[in-house]
Design a protein around this motif. Sequence first.
Motif, short mmCIF file in Angstrom:
data_model
loop_
_atom_site.label_atom_id
_atom_site.label_comp_id
_atom_site.label_asym_id
_atom_site.label_seq_id
_atom_site.Cartn_x
_atom_site.Cartn_y
_atom_site.Cartn_z
N MET A 107 0.76 -0.64 -0.15
CA MET A 107 -0.59 -0.52 -0.28
C MET A 107 0.86 1.06 0.11
SD MET A 107 -3.61 -0.94 2.31
CE MET A 107 -2.34 -2.42 3.96
N LEU A 108 2.15 1.47 0.80
CA LEU A 108 2.59 2.71 0.44
C LEU A 108 3.54 2.70 -0.48
CD1 LEU A 108 4.95 1.93 4.11
CD2 LEU A 108 2.45 3.71 3.26
N ARG A 109 4.08 1.73 -1.19
CA ARG A 109 4.71 1.57 -2.79
C ARG A 109 3.45 2.65 -3.70
NH1 ARG A 109 7.50 -2.95 -1.64
NH2 ARG A 109 6.49 -4.65 -1.78
N LEU A 110 2.36 2.39 -3.72
CA LEU A 110 1.55 2.91 -4.25
C LEU A 110 1.07 4.65 -3.71
CD1 LEU A 110 -1.47 0.61 -4.09
CD2 LEU A 110 0.15 1.73 -6.21
N ASP A 111 1.69 5.08 -2.80
CA ASP A 111 1.99 6.49 -1.57
C ASP A 111 0.25 7.30 -2.08
OD1 ASP A 111 3.06 8.89 -0.71
OD2 ASP A 111 2.73 9.66 -2.89
N GLU A 138 2.25 0.35 12.70
CA GLU A 138 3.73 1.16 12.72
C GLU A 138 4.25 0.37 11.62
OE1 GLU A 138 5.41 -3.36 14.74
OE2 GLU A 138 4.08 -2.51 16.70
N VAL A 139 4.20 -0.05 10.65
CA VAL A 139 4.55 -0.15 9.07
C VAL A 139 4.57 1.52 8.06
CG1 VAL A 139 4.84 -0.76 6.92
CG2 VAL A 139 4.65 -2.43 8.53
N LEU A 140 3.15 1.89 8.24
CA LEU A 140 2.86 3.45 7.84
C LEU A 140 3.94 4.84 8.77
CD1 LEU A 140 -0.95 2.89 7.53
CD2 LEU A 140 0.86 2.41 6.14
#
Length: 364
Positions: A107-111, A138-140
């Motif tokens: 999900m983060l890769r999609l910004d 934690e990941v975000l």
Amino acid sequence: MKKGWKTALKVVLCVLGVLVLTVGIYVAYVFINWYRVEDNLPLTVETTGRDADSALTVGETYRIVSYNVGFGAYSDDYSFFMDGGKESRARSEAAVNENIGGAAEEMLRLDPDFLLIEEVDVDGTRSWHINELNLIKEVLGDRYLNSTFAQNYDSPYLFWPLFEPHGANQSGIAVFSRYPIASALRRSLPIEESLMRLVDLDRCYSIQRIPVPGSNNELVLYALHLSAYTSDGTIATKQLQMLFTDMLEESEAGNWCIAGGDFNKDLLGDGGEVFGISGPEYTWAQVIPAELIPEALSVIAPFDANNPVPSCRNSDIPYGEDNFCVTVDGFVVSSNVEVIASEVIDTGFRFSDHNPVYMDFILR
């Protein structure tokens, strides 16, 4: 000899009596402990303490992502008992951490500016009692200003399958936003009244109200996960009618409306044909009847005709060329929301039985 038979018969009857009593007590326990979360429940809006990424602006492009993370169990070789497969829990704590962590990184890769995440367990037998919401946070990190969580599952201990029970589980829908959420509300959806309610979720959608400075209106963001395992086909229709009615009222008031999540509906209309496998055994993914959709709303099914990627696989078998695949994850927007692009991201179903979907949009 006769005395021996009588003794044996008494033992058998006693054992049967204990089994019947045990089953009766268990059934009573399940029904006594089953409940629904109240409707119109205000949700807590949590904050990371960071500053907002300015404010929403009319005419700017934003991105929203939806991802059903499947309670951290569904690696690509996983099959689930309720879909006709073999497994009922995540295989290990390490598997949960790998799948949830991997999904969050995808999900983060999609910004995205907004994240809608379904099947997030906060405590569950099936997910080794790992708080997946905390793991995702934690990941975000501090990339998002606000978040909400709407519970849609809190089951009593389900003692099935017998040798690896699904257990007791608490789960829900998480929303993350880079922009201030002024308030949030949980709405209870119609569900079945039959015994099927014991295996389905306590269906709901959450409503996030996000101010748009310089206007008298706001972005109303709906996060949802509609029913799949139903014996009564009218339930899904009632759920959609409630959602569409709510969105239509907000749209008529001048607000921008976006709903996203797992619709458990064939959003393309012919997913079996598009992705190569169909059949009567896969009737859970029905098409949304066109007459249900108000003119002021549009269903957005993420799709790239040059590279068709499904958003969901049936989990009766591990992922492969024989898997039934379909797109059930997507969005509904009001007419004042312009959609720029919408696609499914091909993860090979590495972390879930779903792929993440995104939509780029502009508030008009």
